[in-house]
Every structure is written in C-alpha cells, then in structure tokens.
Design an enzyme around this catalytic site. Structure first.
Site, short mmCIF file in Angstrom:
data_model
loop_
_atom_site.label_atom_id
_atom_site.label_comp_id
_atom_site.label_asym_id
_atom_site.label_seq_id
_atom_site.Cartn_x
_atom_site.Cartn_y
_atom_site.Cartn_z
N ARG A 120 2.12 -73.45 -2.33
CA ARG A 120 2.44 -73.62 -3.76
C ARG A 120 2.13 -72.40 -4.63
NH1 ARG A 120 -0.12 -78.65 -2.86
NH2 ARG A 120 1.40 -80.21 -2.23
N LYS A 142 12.42 -62.56 -10.92
CA LYS A 142 13.47 -63.39 -10.32
C LYS A 142 13.37 -63.23 -8.80
CE LYS A 142 17.34 -64.01 -13.53
NZ LYS A 142 18.76 -63.75 -13.79
N GLU A 184 23.06 -50.44 -11.74
CA GLU A 184 22.14 -51.23 -12.58
C GLU A 184 21.51 -50.36 -13.68
OE1 GLU A 184 22.11 -54.50 -12.22
OE2 GLU A 184 21.75 -55.14 -10.14
N LYS A 226 14.12 -53.19 -19.02
CA LYS A 226 13.98 -54.49 -18.34
C LYS A 226 12.70 -55.20 -18.79
CE LYS A 226 14.64 -57.37 -14.51
NZ LYS A 226 15.27 -57.63 -13.24
N GLU A 236 15.11 -66.65 -18.95
CA GLU A 236 16.55 -66.60 -19.23
C GLU A 236 17.06 -67.79 -20.04
OE1 GLU A 236 18.96 -64.97 -15.94
OE2 GLU A 236 20.60 -66.22 -16.65
N ARG A 240 17.76 -62.68 -21.91
CA ARG A 240 17.68 -62.18 -20.53
C ARG A 240 19.03 -62.27 -19.82
NH1 ARG A 240 13.05 -62.63 -15.83
NH2 ARG A 240 14.26 -61.39 -14.34
N ASN A 244 22.67 -59.84 -16.81
CA ASN A 244 23.66 -60.32 -15.85
C ASN A 244 25.04 -59.71 -16.08
OD1 ASN A 244 24.37 -63.29 -14.20
ND2 ASN A 244 22.36 -62.37 -14.04
N HIS A 247 27.69 -59.48 -13.34
CA HIS A 247 27.20 -60.19 -12.16
C HIS A 247 28.00 -61.45 -11.83
CE1 HIS A 247 23.90 -57.40 -12.54
NE2 HIS A 247 23.30 -57.88 -11.47
N HIS A 251 28.91 -61.21 -8.20
CA HIS A 251 28.42 -62.17 -7.20
C HIS A 251 29.58 -62.85 -6.48
CE1 HIS A 251 24.14 -62.72 -9.12
NE2 HIS A 251 24.24 -61.61 -8.43
N HIS A 264 25.31 -54.89 -3.48
CA HIS A 264 25.17 -55.57 -4.77
C HIS A 264 25.58 -54.65 -5.94
CE1 HIS A 264 23.53 -58.19 -7.86
NE2 HIS A 264 22.80 -57.18 -8.31
N1 LIG Z 1 15.34 -60.06 -8.60
C1 LIG Z 1 16.11 -59.33 -9.38
O1 LIG Z 1 15.90 -59.24 -10.60
C2 LIG Z 1 17.22 -58.54 -8.77
C3 LIG Z 1 17.83 -57.51 -9.50
C4 LIG Z 1 18.84 -56.78 -8.90
C5 LIG Z 1 19.20 -57.03 -7.58
N2 LIG Z 1 18.58 -58.02 -6.90
C6 LIG Z 1 18.89 -58.25 -5.49
O2 LIG Z 1 18.50 -57.09 -4.77
C7 LIG Z 1 19.29 -56.96 -3.61
C8 LIG Z 1 19.81 -55.55 -3.50
O3 LIG Z 1 18.71 -54.68 -3.39
P1 LIG Z 1 18.85 -53.21 -2.79
O4 LIG Z 1 20.02 -52.54 -3.38
O5 LIG Z 1 17.51 -52.58 -2.87
O6 LIG Z 1 19.29 -53.51 -1.29
P2 LIG Z 1 18.45 -53.65 0.08
O7 LIG Z 1 17.15 -54.28 -0.16
O8 LIG Z 1 19.36 -54.27 1.06
O9 LIG Z 1 18.19 -52.13 0.47
C9 LIG Z 1 19.29 -51.32 0.75
C10 LIG Z 1 19.21 -50.69 2.17
O10 LIG Z 1 18.32 -49.57 2.12
C11 LIG Z 1 17.27 -49.72 3.07
N3 LIG Z 1 16.12 -49.05 2.50
C12 LIG Z 1 15.27 -49.53 1.58
N4 LIG Z 1 14.44 -48.56 1.17
C13 LIG Z 1 14.75 -47.46 1.88
C14 LIG Z 1 14.24 -46.13 1.89
N5 LIG Z 1 13.28 -45.74 1.05
N6 LIG Z 1 14.78 -45.26 2.76
C15 LIG Z 1 15.81 -45.64 3.59
N7 LIG Z 1 16.35 -46.86 3.59
C16 LIG Z 1 15.82 -47.76 2.74
C17 LIG Z 1 17.17 -51.21 3.26
O11 LIG Z 1 16.52 -51.53 4.45
C18 LIG Z 1 18.64 -51.61 3.23
O12 LIG Z 1 19.26 -51.33 4.45
C19 LIG Z 1 20.40 -57.99 -3.72
O13 LIG Z 1 20.11 -59.08 -2.89
C20 LIG Z 1 20.35 -58.41 -5.17
O14 LIG Z 1 20.79 -59.73 -5.36
C21 LIG Z 1 17.60 -58.77 -7.46
O1 LIG Z 2 16.56 -59.88 -13.96
C1 LIG Z 2 17.57 -60.45 -14.33
O2 LIG Z 2 17.54 -61.39 -15.14
C2 LIG Z 2 18.89 -60.06 -13.79
O3 LIG Z 2 19.87 -60.76 -14.02
C3 LIG Z 2 18.95 -58.82 -12.97
C4 LIG Z 2 20.15 -58.73 -12.05
O4 LIG Z 2 20.40 -57.36 -11.83
C5 LIG Z 2 19.91 -59.38 -10.69
O5 LIG Z 2 20.97 -59.06 -9.82
C6 LIG Z 2 19.63 -60.86 -10.68
O6 LIG Z 2 19.15 -61.27 -9.43
C7 LIG Z 2 20.85 -61.70 -10.95
O7 LIG Z 2 20.38 -62.93 -11.38
P1 LIG Z 2 21.05 -64.31 -11.06
O8 LIG Z 2 20.23 -65.24 -11.87
O9 LIG Z 2 22.48 -64.23 -11.51
O10 LIG Z 2 20.94 -64.53 -9.60
ZN LIG Z 3 21.83 -57.10 -10.22
#
Ligand SMILES: NC(=O)c1ccc[n+]([C@@H]2O[C@H](COP(=O)([O-])OP(=O)(O)OC[C@H]3O[C@@H](n4cnc5c(N)ncnc54)[C@H](O)[C@@H]3O)[C@@H](O)[C@H]2O)c1
Ligand SMILES: O=C(O)C(=O)C[C@@H](O)[C@H](O)[C@H](O)COP(=O)(O)O
Ligand SMILES: [Zn+2]
Length: 360
Positions: A120, A142, A184, A226, A236, A240, A244, A247, A251, A264
C-alpha cells in the site's frame, strides 16, 4: 548542480539537475527512511549505470536489491510489473524500503506504480536517464502501465521524494531518443511559456548537438514549468491537463500501432501538430504560429504527420482518453504560442478532418 522544488506542502521534493550526480549517494541518504533500497532498472540502462549507483549506496551502508526489467514500451504491462513485486517479495523488502527508479520514463512510470501499491505504498525516488524522463516523466507523480486498449490506463498519482537528473547519462542516449525528449520540451513552450519557445527556436541545434550548458538550461526550464503546473494542480482537476497537449492524438498513435512502434515523443509531436491544426481550423491559432511550431518539430527531426490509421480508428482510440467527460472528448488546443486551453468545442467531424489532413 541546480536544484528546483516541487511545492506540495509536506510532500514537497527537490529536483537536482547536474553532471555526475549518479555517483553521489548523499541526497539519497538524506531522504531514506531505513538503510534499504530496491533499485529498479532495465537490461539496457542497468549495464551502463546500475553498478555506480549501487556501489555508492553500499559503501554508505545501504542494503540494495537490484530489479532488472526487460527494456521497452511493449513491457510497460502487468506481467513486467509483477516481476517487480516478485523481486520485492523475494528479497523481503519492507514497506519502509525505498524504491529507486533508474532509467527512462518506462522504468519510472512502472516503478512508481509498483511503489504506490507495494504493501500500500513505499517511499519512491526517481533517477531519470533519458531527456524525456528528465524534463517530464520523473516529475509530478503520474505513474502507470499500459493496457492493450489505451496508454497509461492503470496507474496512480504517487509523488517521488527526490528526483536526481544526472545530465551526463544523456551522453549514451541514442539520437532518436534525444529527439523524442525534445517533443516534450517544445510542449512547455507551446502551452505556457512563449519566451521559452522563442529560446528553443534560437537554440535547438545546440540541444541536438548535446551542448551541456544549453541542454542543462532546457532541462531546468522544462522542470520549472512542470513543477509549477503540478504544484498548482497535482491530480489534474484543471490546469495540469494542459501538459497533455498532443497526447490524446499521440496516445492513439502509440496504441493503434502497437506500443513501441513509435516513440512516445514522436507520437506527441505528430499529435501536437493535429491539435494545432484543429486550433487553426477553429480560428484560435494564427497561420503564422502553426507554421512556427511545425517548423520547430521538423528541425528537431520529429514527425509532423501521423500514420494513416483512418480518422475513425483514431477517434475510436481517442475515446479512451482520460480527459473524456460524459462521453465527450476534451482536447488541449492552442490560442497562440504559449497559450492553451482544454476544450470540448470541436465536433467529431472537425477533429476527423484535422486528423486526415495530418496523416501521411
Ligand atoms: N509520468 C509522466 O508524467 C510521463 C511523462 C511523459 C512520458 N511518460 C512515459 O514515459 C515513457 C517514455 O519515456 P522515455 O522516452 O524515457 O522512454 P524509455 O524509458 O523507453 O527510454 C528510451 C530508451 O532509451 C534507453 N535508455 C534510457 N536511458 C538511457 C541512457 N542514458 N543511455 C542509453 N539508453 C538509455 C531505454 O532503455 C529505452 O530503450 C512512455 O511510456 C510515456 O508514456 C510519462
Ligand atoms: O504530467 C502530466 O500531467 C502529463 O500529462 C505529462 C505527459 O507528458 C505524460 O505523457 C503523461 O503520462 C500523460 O498522461 P495521461 O494521463 O494522459 O496518461
Ligand atoms: Zn508525454
């Protein structure tokens, strides 16, 4: 090193940005509940950086359990999440053990969701290693995994206690991944920071060339944007949702093609052009501003057209968007560079027309 704060009352946390931070366990030690951590990474990042982080912590007397997941967006799913729980339980990790995500956004989102739900809720920290994760996903809490019907459908808001962005890790990041992160970065300029957008127009090539000072400035300015949005609207309810931009379309591209086919950031770039074109069609965004943003994405080597899935398929996938209310699509649209709003004003036929016009 630069430090910013995400202001969330007693759950506030720092974002440290700088080169070589992975080797210094001090900020982590200062925020541990007990001297025990689980380091979650993947089979691409682990071989590059895990040992350094682990050794620093172990030398300081912290017991470490490493969890190495398969790499890739296609593994942001239940079976992979379960591997984290298997490892935590197998090593008898406790509720007070701190989970640290070392990797890009996929590792960060999955590890964060694991931390939110294991017993939890256990303390969580982010060590982002991609540009995208340093400017966006590691900040704001998130966390999620994907579902075959939609991106990030199963998740939780769960804030980290600390974010350490070691910009030296970007030295090993492939160009395609760096560019995906730029999508982004551009987003912040478009939704709320016109001066930053203009700065990006002047400095984009230096970012792509990985000029350390310019990259650090871009990361810091993105994180500041951010952090301000998250502090104002953590879960959100309003502002917030602007984060998006692009997105809802993006998505749909990721889900429609199968996770991992388009990155992404690539999907967000094409999706942002769709949102911008729709904004122009509604008379909200000027032709000149549309041209400026398309030009910047093109200079970044990002796609400005989506794949031809058919507008009907796009709309079907977009119907799962988390911003949908009472069955109505709510989209982030632009009033100009640096000005955005969430709106349900666009009729489906209008959205379909914008999609068709932006597909190649
Ligand atoms: N939580 C949020 O607010 C938020 C915001 C934006 C995106 N996201 C999510 O994030 C994900 C995309 O993240 P990403 O673009 O970092 O992709 P990713 O995590 O897949 O990383 C991209 C690639 O680079 C590799 N990699 C990572 N660091 C490295 C380094 N320093 N050197 C060499 N290779 C490296 C990874 O292993 C992978 O193959 C998506 O799933 C998206 O939905 C979430
Ligand atoms: O932090 C946020 O809020 C965002 O929307 C950041 C986005 O770049 C990110 O891809 C996020 O995961 C998208 O949110 P979702 O709620 O549509 O899944
Ligand atoms: Zn994003």
């Amino acid at each position: 090193m630069h430090t910013l704060d995400v202001a969330l009352g007693e759950r506030s946390y720092p974002i440290h940005i700088g080169r070589g931070l992975l080797d210094d366990p001090a900020p982590i030690l200062a925020r541990l509940k007990t001297p025990r951590v689980a380091l979650v990474t993947n089979d691409r990042v682990g071989p590059l950086y895990l040992e350094r982080v682990q050794h620093g912590l172990e030398r300081a007397g912290v017991r470490c359990t490493a969890v190495v997941l398969p790499d890739g967006e296609a593994h942001k799913d239940w079976p992979t999440l379960n591997l984290v729980f298997d490892a935590l339980l197998g090593a008898r990790c406790e509720r007070s053990t701190t989970l640290i995500a070392l990797g890009g956004g996929v590792v960060g989102d999955m590890a964060g969701f694991a931390a939110a739900t294991y017993q939890r809720g256990m303390p969580f920290m982010q060590m982002p290693t991609t540009l995208l994760s340093q400017v966006d996903s590691s900040v704001g809490g998130k966390t999620a995994i994907n579902h075959p019907l939609g991106k990030n459908m199963i998740g939780a808001f769960y804030q980290p206690r600390l974010v350490i962005a070691d910009t030296a890790t970007l030295d090993t990041l492939p160009d395609r991944e760096l560019k995906a992160g730029v999508a982004e970065v551009i987003k912040y300029g478009l939704i709320r920071d016109a001066a930053f957008f203009a700065w990006l127009e002047d400095n984009l090539e230096r970012i792509l060339a990985r000029d350390p000072d310019v990259l650090a400035q871009a990361i810091e300015r993105s994180c500041r944007n951010k952090a301000e949005v998250v502090a104002a609207d953590e879960t959100e309810r309003g502002e917030r949702a602007l984060l998006n931009l692009g997105h809802t379309f993006g998505h749909a591209i990721e889900t429609g093609l199968g996770y991992g086919e388009w990155l992404h950031g690539e999907a967000v770039a094409a999706g942002t052009v769709m949102a911008a074109r729709l904004s122009r069609d509604l008379g909200w965004l000027g032709e000149g501003d549309l041209d400026r943003l398309v030009a910047l994405f093109e200079r970044a080597g990002l796609p400005v057209q989506g794949p031809k899935l058919g507008a009907e398929r796009y709309l079907e996938l977009m119907a799962h968007d988390k911003k949908v209310e009472d069955g109505r699509l709510r989209l982030v649209l632009l009033d100009g560079i640096g000005a955005s709003r969430v709106s349900d004003a666009a009729a489906p036929e209008r959205i379909a027309a914008a999609i068709e016009a932006c597909c190649a």
